[in-house]
Design a protein around this motif. Structure first.
Motif, PDB file in Angstrom:
ATOM      1  N   ARG A  96      -1.657  25.952  34.143  1.00 12.04           N
ATOM      2  CA  ARG A  96      -1.565  25.968  35.792  1.00 12.04           C
ATOM      3  C   ARG A  96      -2.758  25.931  36.274  1.00 12.04           C
ATOM      4  NH1 ARG A  96       3.928  25.729  38.025  1.00 12.04           N
ATOM      5  NH2 ARG A  96       3.042  27.106  39.754  1.00 12.04           N
ATOM      6  N   ASP A  97      -2.798  25.404  37.592  1.00 10.60           N
ATOM      7  CA  ASP A  97      -4.065  25.414  38.158  1.00 10.60           C
ATOM      8  C   ASP A  97      -3.443  25.699  39.623  1.00 10.60           C
ATOM      9  OD1 ASP A  97      -6.506  25.315  39.577  1.00 10.60           O
ATOM     10  OD2 ASP A  97      -6.681  23.150  39.411  1.00 10.60           O
ATOM     11  N   ASP A  98      -3.411  26.974  40.216  1.00 12.69           N
ATOM     12  CA  ASP A  98      -2.743  27.258  41.325  1.00 12.69           C
ATOM     13  C   ASP A  98      -1.313  26.964  40.958  1.00 12.69           C
ATOM     14  OD1 ASP A  98      -5.042  28.609  42.480  1.00 12.69           O
ATOM     15  OD2 ASP A  98      -5.793  26.671  43.276  1.00 12.69           O
ATOM     16  N   ASN A  99      -0.619  25.881  42.128  1.00 16.65           N
ATOM     17  CA  ASN A  99       0.587  25.536  42.027  1.00 16.65           C
ATOM     18  C   ASN A  99       0.654  24.111  41.251  1.00 16.65           C
ATOM     19  OD1 ASN A  99       1.130  27.609  43.574  1.00 16.65           O
ATOM     20  ND2 ASN A  99       1.499  26.580  45.453  1.00 16.65           N
ATOM     21  N   LYS A 100      -0.102  23.850  40.707  1.00 17.55           N
ATOM     22  CA  LYS A 100       0.013  22.311  39.822  1.00 17.55           C
ATOM     23  C   LYS A 100      -0.131  22.579  38.511  1.00 17.55           C
ATOM     24  CE  LYS A 100      -3.051  21.340  42.902  1.00 17.55           C
ATOM     25  NZ  LYS A 100      -4.590  21.073  43.182  1.00 17.55           N
ATOM     26  N   PHE A 101       0.683  21.613  37.628  1.00 18.11           N
ATOM     27  CA  PHE A 101       0.366  21.732  36.189  1.00 18.11           C
ATOM     28  C   PHE A 101      -0.805  20.692  36.069  1.00 18.11           C
ATOM     29  CE2 PHE A 101       4.896  22.655  36.487  1.00 18.11           C
ATOM     30  CZ  PHE A 101       5.014  24.127  35.674  1.00 18.11           C
ATOM     31  N   ARG A 102      -1.415  21.060  34.865  1.00 19.82           N
ATOM     32  CA  ARG A 102      -2.535  20.128  34.301  1.00 19.82           C
ATOM     33  C   ARG A 102      -2.285  20.088  33.128  1.00 19.82           C
ATOM     34  NH1 ARG A 102      -8.276  21.131  35.790  1.00 19.82           N
ATOM     35  NH2 ARG A 102      -8.322  19.023  35.343  1.00 19.82           N
ATOM     36  N   SER A 103      -2.476  18.682  32.497  1.00 20.75           N
ATOM     37  CA  SER A 103      -2.315  18.538  31.036  1.00 20.75           C
ATOM     38  C   SER A 103      -3.636  17.699  30.723  1.00 20.75           C
ATOM     39  CB  SER A 103      -1.231  17.657  30.542  1.00 20.75           C
ATOM     40  OG  SER A 103      -0.028  18.373  31.168  1.00 20.75           O
ATOM     41  N   ARG A 104      -3.749  17.995  29.164  1.00 19.56           N
ATOM     42  CA  ARG A 104      -5.055  17.264  28.764  1.00 19.56           C
ATOM     43  C   ARG A 104      -4.708  17.142  27.049  1.00 19.56           C
ATOM     44  NH1 ARG A 104      -4.999  22.051  30.728  1.00 19.56           N
ATOM     45  NH2 ARG A 104      -6.398  21.646  31.935  1.00 19.56           N
ATOM     46  N   PRO A 105      -5.006  16.110  26.476  1.00 21.86           N
ATOM     47  CA  PRO A 105      -4.698  16.061  25.049  1.00 21.86           C
ATOM     48  C   PRO A 105      -5.841  16.843  24.162  1.00 21.86           C
ATOM     49  CG  PRO A 105      -6.101  14.035  25.863  1.00 21.86           C
ATOM     50  CD  PRO A 105      -5.826  14.823  26.980  1.00 21.86           C
ATOM     51  N   MET A 106      -5.216  17.438  23.264  1.00 19.48           N
ATOM     52  CA  MET A 106      -6.217  18.456  22.197  1.00 19.48           C
ATOM     53  C   MET A 106      -5.789  18.316  20.919  1.00 19.48           C
ATOM     54  SD  MET A 106      -7.614  20.441  24.700  1.00 19.48           S
ATOM     55  CE  MET A 106      -7.999  22.042  23.580  1.00 19.48           C
ATOM     56  N   SER A 107      -6.680  18.272  20.081  1.00 20.04           N
ATOM     57  CA  SER A 107      -6.194  18.036  18.631  1.00 20.04           C
ATOM     58  C   SER A 107      -6.170  19.366  18.134  1.00 20.04           C
ATOM     59  CB  SER A 107      -7.768  17.260  17.874  1.00 20.04           C
ATOM     60  OG  SER A 107      -7.348  17.112  16.740  1.00 20.04           O
ATOM     61  N   THR A 108      -5.037  19.508  17.215  1.00 19.81           N
ATOM     62  CA  THR A 108      -4.824  20.812  16.492  1.00 19.81           C
ATOM     63  C   THR A 108      -5.633  20.944  15.525  1.00 19.81           C
ATOM     64  OG1 THR A 108      -2.437  20.636  17.224  1.00 19.81           O
ATOM     65  CG2 THR A 108      -3.091  22.046  15.414  1.00 19.81           C
ATOM     66  N   ALA A 109      -6.300  22.046  15.156  1.00 20.32           N
ATOM     67  CA  ALA A 109      -7.252  22.285  14.418  1.00 20.32           C
ATOM     68  C   ALA A 109      -6.667  23.174  13.217  1.00 20.32           C
ATOM     69  CB  ALA A 109      -8.357  23.291  14.953  1.00 20.32           C
ATOM     70  N   GLN A 110      -5.603  24.054  13.521  1.00 17.85           N
ATOM     71  CA  GLN A 110      -4.761  24.694  12.587  1.00 17.85           C
ATOM     72  C   GLN A 110      -3.540  25.359  13.133  1.00 17.85           C
ATOM     73  OE1 GLN A 110      -6.027  28.522  10.990  1.00 17.85           O
ATOM     74  NE2 GLN A 110      -5.996  27.768   9.230  1.00 17.85           N
ATOM     75  N   PHE A 111      -2.596  25.405  12.406  1.00 21.33           N
ATOM     76  CA  PHE A 111      -1.278  26.107  12.650  1.00 21.33           C
ATOM     77  C   PHE A 111      -1.299  26.974  11.584  1.00 21.33           C
ATOM     78  CE2 PHE A 111       3.225  25.104  14.656  1.00 21.33           C
ATOM     79  CZ  PHE A 111       3.602  26.587  14.355  1.00 21.33           C
ATOM     80  N   ASP A 112      -1.735  28.333  11.915  1.00 13.26           N
ATOM     81  CA  ASP A 112      -1.715  29.073  10.805  1.00 13.26           C
ATOM     82  C   ASP A 112      -0.603  29.841  10.310  1.00 13.26           C
ATOM     83  OD1 ASP A 112      -1.174  31.513  12.150  1.00 13.26           O
ATOM     84  OD2 ASP A 112      -3.410  31.874  12.750  1.00 13.26           O
ATOM     85  N   ASP A 113      -0.604  30.537   8.990  1.00 10.80           N
ATOM     86  CA  ASP A 113       0.606  31.339   8.316  1.00 10.80           C
ATOM     87  C   ASP A 113       1.064  32.136   9.305  1.00 10.80           C
ATOM     88  OD1 ASP A 113       0.257  29.448   6.238  1.00 10.80           O
ATOM     89  OD2 ASP A 113      -1.027  30.905   5.046  1.00 10.80           O
ATOM     90  N   GLU A 114       0.474  32.822  10.225  1.00 11.28           N
ATOM     91  CA  GLU A 114       1.128  33.735  11.070  1.00 11.28           C
ATOM     92  C   GLU A 114       1.525  33.093  12.425  1.00 11.28           C
ATOM     93  OE1 GLU A 114      -2.732  35.619  11.481  1.00 11.28           O
ATOM     94  OE2 GLU A 114      -2.793  36.092   9.363  1.00 11.28           O
ATOM     95  N   GLY A 115       1.394  31.882  12.425  1.00  9.50           N
ATOM     96  CA  GLY A 115       2.015  31.108  13.588  1.00  9.50           C
ATOM     97  C   GLY A 115       1.174  30.773  14.671  1.00  9.50           C
ATOM     98  N   ASN A 116      -0.014  31.217  14.707  1.00  5.65           N
ATOM     99  CA  ASN A 116      -0.865  30.683  15.958  1.00  5.65           C
ATOM    100  C   ASN A 116      -1.447  29.371  15.675  1.00  5.65           C
ATOM    101  OD1 ASN A 116      -0.905  33.644  16.455  1.00  5.65           O
ATOM    102  ND2 ASN A 116      -2.044  34.085  14.576  1.00  5.65           N
TER     103      ASN A 116
END
Length: 154
Positions: A18-38
């Motif tokens: 969120r940027d004030d009242n607007k949503f902002r999106s951008r592509p991101m490459s997942t580095a890891q989905f760890d065993d703790e769920g992060n």
């Protein structure tokens, strides 16, 4: 965990902030989905994205693979993290395209997302099978079954 498996297949997320009242999106490459769920990403510590997350920690990750008929939405809390050991663990030389100095780049940081809930849609059927199923549902006046769908509280 079904969500972790699907994220591993899709890999690229649209990170929504969120940027004030607007949503902002951008592509991101997942580095890891760890065993703790992060879920971990590399980021520029001094970017607008980092500022938006500092102001509002709530984010949404949207993963999409139309060719596999797989879609995932994850809500969670995000934070920028400076953890040199974790950065070394997750580092990929391709990051030099964005961070020319590699692990020594002063802008390099991690973005950690702690998921709170997720929803997914997954159909391993081919497009022809899906189109046939849709046509069949229309002709019979039935609701189309698009495949596996679930909600998960994390």
């Amino acid at each position: 965990m079904k969500i972790k498996e699907l994220v591993a297949e899709v890999k690229i997320a649209m990170l929504c902030t969120r940027d004030d009242n607007k949503f902002r999106s951008r592509p991101m490459s997942t580095a890891q989905f760890d065993d703790e769920g992060n879920i971990w990403f590399f980021t520029n510590e001094f970017s607008a994205k980092a500022d938006e997350i500092e102001a509002n920690h709530q984010v949404c990750l949207a993963y999409s693979s139309p060719s596999k008929n797989t879609y995932i939405s994850i809500n969670g809390t995000a934070m920028v993290v400076n953890d040199e050991l974790k950065m070394k663990e997750l580092y990929n030389p391709l990051l030099k395209a964005w961070f020319p100095e590699g692990l020594d780049d002063p802008k390099l940081a991690l973005l950690k997302v702690i998921p709170e809930g997720a929803e997914y849609w997954d159909s391993s059927s081919s497009k022809m099978v899906i189109l046939f199923g849709m046509a069949k549902a229309i002709i019979k006046g039935e609701k189309f079954d698009a495949g596996d769908h679930g909600k998960v509280s994390l």
